[in-house]
Motif scaffolding. Structure first.
Motif, PDB file in Angstrom:
ATOM      1  N   GLU A   1       0.782  -1.235   0.090  1.00 56.70           N
ATOM      2  CA  GLU A   1      -0.111  -0.015   0.056  1.00 56.70           C
ATOM      3  C   GLU A   1       0.828   1.295  -0.103  1.00 56.70           C
TER       4      GLU A   1
ATOM      5  N   PRO B   1       0.233  -0.018  -8.555  1.00 48.50           N
ATOM      6  CA  PRO B   1      -0.971   0.317  -7.705  1.00 48.50           C
ATOM      7  C   PRO B   1      -0.956  -0.557  -6.309  1.00 48.50           C
ATOM      8  N   PRO B   2      -1.922  -0.210  -5.592  1.00 50.85           N
ATOM      9  CA  PRO B   2      -1.853  -1.054  -4.141  1.00 50.85           C
ATOM     10  C   PRO B   2      -2.177  -2.648  -4.677  1.00 50.85           C
ATOM     11  N   GLY B   3      -1.617  -3.587  -3.888  1.00 58.64           N
ATOM     12  CA  GLY B   3      -1.923  -4.914  -4.221  1.00 58.64           C
ATOM     13  C   GLY B   3      -0.873  -5.607  -5.215  1.00 58.64           C
ATOM     14  N   CYS B   4      -0.137  -4.649  -5.637  1.00 57.27           N
ATOM     15  CA  CYS B   4       1.007  -5.239  -6.707  1.00 57.27           C
ATOM     16  C   CYS B   4       2.227  -5.487  -5.819  1.00 57.27           C
TER      17      CYS B   4
END
Lengths: 378, 378, 378, 378
Positions: A309, A320-323
């Motif tokens: 995050e 992006p978040p989650g990568c």
């Protein structure tokens, strides 16, 4: 576009040189920095291989003598990715020549060399010349989050640390003898090679120093095939077990082995305190497991935080978040933090003194191992 | 050093443009290819932002009209990273101009556009001009290994596929209305945005095609805040559930949602056959879990393979065994495979026809969802 | 010591009879109840085998006709562990005779039988005679905690349910034909056998009812060896996929299969709402994973709660905190709750009406599967 | 029905007495044994509480003096579940009286007592009187499978053992002083209480003995509240770290703590050898993770075996494949093995001598901890 450009010279194009090249090339794309790094000069000993590496890895020029690199006026930063026994000479010369220095870990093979490097860094610092040692795992987002949790008091007072770095590369007795298995060239085996990461991480994450240690080492395979036939003696440890005390009363148990079947490259770190606990595992490097004892009893448990995050350390700049990030990203963070420190005129971390202290701990461990595991103060 | 150089022009410098830039810059460092890619021209609409992006992302030049990019003789490859509704026009023009084309997924917003693109690709191919659609997750090592296991017959005849792509980005009803939530611009919601990955992966990994589908879609938040105040209508789905049949009799259950609290970016895929099963989870993208029913009963179980060995697909070129890759690495693999195909004068994958077929499946799902989940043939 | 004693008669000493015997014997040791259960009479058809079972399982007496059991004045509770096609007759007779009845799931093979049983239970209830259907998984502590979290609003409004019950017992086509694979005896295959657990659990845990369903079923192995040679036809499904809507707008996806290689007995249930999510896995039946979206973004993640604390449902009575329960413990909880309800003069759960409604859902699924997956209202 | 009946007398009805009662009651239902156990006489000090316990736990009779129990002709087996300081007296008297004895772990509080018990057992054995010490975790199916893998050579030569037993019960400094925290009553703290399980398991599973040990102990909370007000001194350790060598050159690292926040009752054991590795975790007691290095490199990984198959140790007798056992089941296995050994006229395991040897290891650890972690031979 009108950013100051820092011209980098890299010494060494082995595995670490490749990863550092990647980092220097990537940092400007990923992060918005006040300065710009240029991959200016690559230095290697073999002319043809160096030329080829420079071309492939994206360096403008190449030289075959590190002295030539340091002598150049148009190099601002020297990144040292050579084996440990050459660090002291290159680094002290580079600092003397006014180059900022990033030096791969371990800082040196001996404490005497480390002392000289620390002195040189101290002297250079007075002239505004910066230096740091490259402990890459510090810059993993999940490791950064673990450190933040400790610093924010979320774990309370630290009591237990368990850390291990297990590999299986030399588990097979038929793996031939290499220089890392010879004491006169490598200093120690798993203890230094893997243990340096472990000790640095434990101290970095907890903010606590090892005060003493008991150690046990073993060499499972004492003779190994030589490339030319016959066998040679392994003179370093395959595995080292440590128990230790940290500042403030915490206990640590550390294990390193490169003969640990089942574990390819598994670095684990768990910190437990009076208020919580958190655990990191390099096999799942985008995750941190966190247990918060402030939760109601019926809801307590280790939660798996995906450390991807923008709120997490080092993550902004990437995807992006989650990568997920991978093995190479922390090297880019390292270079970013190094460049940012230079731009801000402050010291990057870890300092040579920090890196020297890690070696003091390993030195104490080696002493203990030679003395029937008797306690050795750091 | 005397490798053929392919000059790349990239259209779009949003998130995907940044990742693709990274891939084009990195591919030559990581992999030894017969050709060399040069990040030649970046194209964006806003002059200042495009100039800035070109500088930051390492492109030699920049233009503001994609027609200018395509008109240039010194561009060999066009990489299209714009929103889906512009793909058809840019791609067909680029192919007509003799440029090899890599196009981001989804191929297009409508099947009619996709048809035109497939035709253009077919025609270009006759002239030796190559094209592919960029389904990045195909190039994850763990996904590659899963495919290899299926192809090698290790799972036997496929019976069960369960796939899901869950995100939480739009779980909060206060997230404002964006273009992805409007049917006339995005076509569909989670169904197309996430479902395209799911359908492509299922087919890629199993080598089997969807033959029919039943679907159920839902919009949990029907009105959302508008940036200027007031609310606007969400006209696409937040979630879509599919049950399907594949060639040869396998069953598939697929779920996509961008309102799935607890899941940031979780893409899961499990394939079970008569002889084994294997499971992938994007949250742990360096792992594949594999159950081999050929093991003795007392020793069976899903084993966690760290897909970080040279024996694994796409891994050679990166770091030593045991070192993880991240979100961006598969994009580099994609570019590598694309360049290698051009160099070898063969078609890269997935073709536009492959990508068009994914949209056919999603189209059938949308039809079923509008018809009380009644079966829709693909 | 002066507790009221309830004398139990058990019909059936197959697998379920054994587990229920264990539960009746254990409940008084584990839990402090206002009444005491006595394992009084076991009923089975074969005299020798029944005598042997009664002795081994600790029943005082044994009979070979369930009518004799029901006719006895000294039996207060009848526990029915026979195959489903005999439930209606035994249960209605027992209730008519004033015995409290615990009946194994599924309640019956047909809705008509279930209707009769619901009526009988309703009528008996007016006389203070109690009845319940034995859905054992409801009484797992982790399932109980999941339900509590939903009821306490910790997950917010439920949006997503994903449930699956996967087994591999009939994956091998060489497994001979058994009665469960014949429609006229078993009604359906995985759909009813496993799906009944899934549907009951989803509704129990969420407090929401299925309102409609689309289903797809398949029989992978259509002919199987007969014990005496030759092959026989499998007339039920091996697998069933469901998509469904629940009260209040939640979506559910359910999968059942007994041909799912890699999964021995894997029942999974995940519930996601606007404020959180929670997941249960029978393979790890002492755990619940819970994601609380109220946590700060940087600290969110599924936490693994060991559901072994006195604060958790059903745990008090067993072992110290941190000690696991197994497959059999929920049966003891079931018997405990049944006895406590009788002692308190209230209805135990789930009622026959609850159990009948589960079969309505499965009936709708079967209808949909026969109609090309078209939506079927419950 | 005409099986020999062995009449059991149980001394103690605390937590262990309850679990053992459950085991004696259950064993005949679960397993087909050549003898039958009768829960004949319960012995406790308080008349009312003992009467109540006997009634609740299903014992025919009860007495308040263990001497009366031993004096009875109609008792064949004495099961000793009292605190450790009373073991020696009760056990030697029971053996002298010709009773078979099952004694809870740890065998005794001192080596001198243990010596006496070993002698008594040896003498009784000559008369056909059997004895064993109750190390329950040995009888977990997953632990049994781990042992079988080692014995079958599947791990090769053992090199690494890592074991830990972590609890959090005394992490909170406000937990009042209890007898386990006082050296004169408990001997040691986590070292003995938890370490005895660890040492026994390591040796049981590997078949190797500890030859020497280095230890470090710590007491985090030195004064604790007394029930009547004020504080008392904690005179035992809260945590103990061990490094050790086993027969044949393996290394072991062991950690025990009852102040380990985040871990309620977590016993972990991993064994790595030249050919494979296997890991057990009490939090997931039905699983064993096994890494087989004989697999092709690309397919290696720890596989999660659900140890719930009839092929697995101790499982037959319980539920169908895939059904979990809990904390109490191994106690039933213990009693089963004990009864089977008596029936077969052979020695049950572990013997008193085995249990005594565990205490020798712990003794050596305590010596090392008092001597600055210097190596202590066992």
């Amino acid at each position: 576009m009108d950013k100051t450009e820092l011209r980098v010279g890299l010494v060494g194009h082995g595995f670490m040189g490749v990863v550092h090249s990647h980092a220097w090339q990537t940092v400007g794309r990923a992060f918005d920095l006040p300065v710009r790094a240029r991959t200016a000069v690559l230095c290697g000993r073999d002319p043809a291989r160096t030329a080829d590496a420079a071309h492939r890895l994206g360096w403008d020029e190449h030289v075959t003598d590190w002295r030539d690199l340091i002598a150049r006026d148009d190099v601002d930063v020297v990144d040292v990715c050579t084996p440990g026994d050459s660090h002291a000479e290159i680094v002290t010369a580079a600092l003397a020549a006014g180059k900022h220095v990033l030096c791969e870990k371990p800082l040196s093979n001996t404490l005497a060399e480390a002392d000289a490097m620390v002195d040189a860094a101290q002297e250079a610092r007075a002239r505004g010349v910066r230096s740091a040692c490259a402990y890459n795992y510090r810059r993993l987002p999940a490791v950064g989050l673990l450190r933040e949790l400790v610093r924010a008091g979320r774990l309370g007072e630290v009591r237990h640390v368990r850390a291990s770095y297990l590999q299986d590369f030399f588990a097979d007795p038929d793996v031939p003898l290499v220089w890392r298995m010879e004491r006169h060239r490598a200093g120690s085996g798993a203890l230094g090679n893997l243990g340096s990461h472990v000790v640095d991480l434990v101290q970095h994450v907890t903010g606590l120093r090892f005060t003493g240690v008991s150690a046990l080492t073993e060499t499972f395979t004492r003779r190994r095939p030589l490339p030319g036939g016959g066998t040679g003696e392994v003179t370093v440890d395959d595995a080292a077990l440590l128990t230790a005390r940290l500042d403030g009363g915490a206990l640590a148990t550390c294990e390193t082995s490169w003969a640990a079947t089942g574990h390819r490259n598994t670095l684990r770190l768990e910190v437990g305190g009076t208020l919580g606990a958190a655990a990191f595992d390099l096999d799942r490097l985008n995750e941190l497991r966190f247990h918060d004892d402030a939760e109601p009893r019926a809801e307590r448990g280790f939660r798996r935080i995906m450390v991807t995050e923008p709120e997490h350390p080092h993550v902004t700049g990437w995807w992006p978040p989650g990568c997920a990030v991978g093995f190479d990203h922390p090297f880019t963070h390292e270079v970013r933090d190094f460049l940012a420190a230079i731009a801000d005129d402050r010291d990057p971390t870890p300092s040579f003194a920090d890196a020297r202290q890690v070696q003091e701990v390993l030195d104490a461990a080696a002493r203990s191992a030679r003395s029937d595991s008797a306690w050795a103060k750091v």
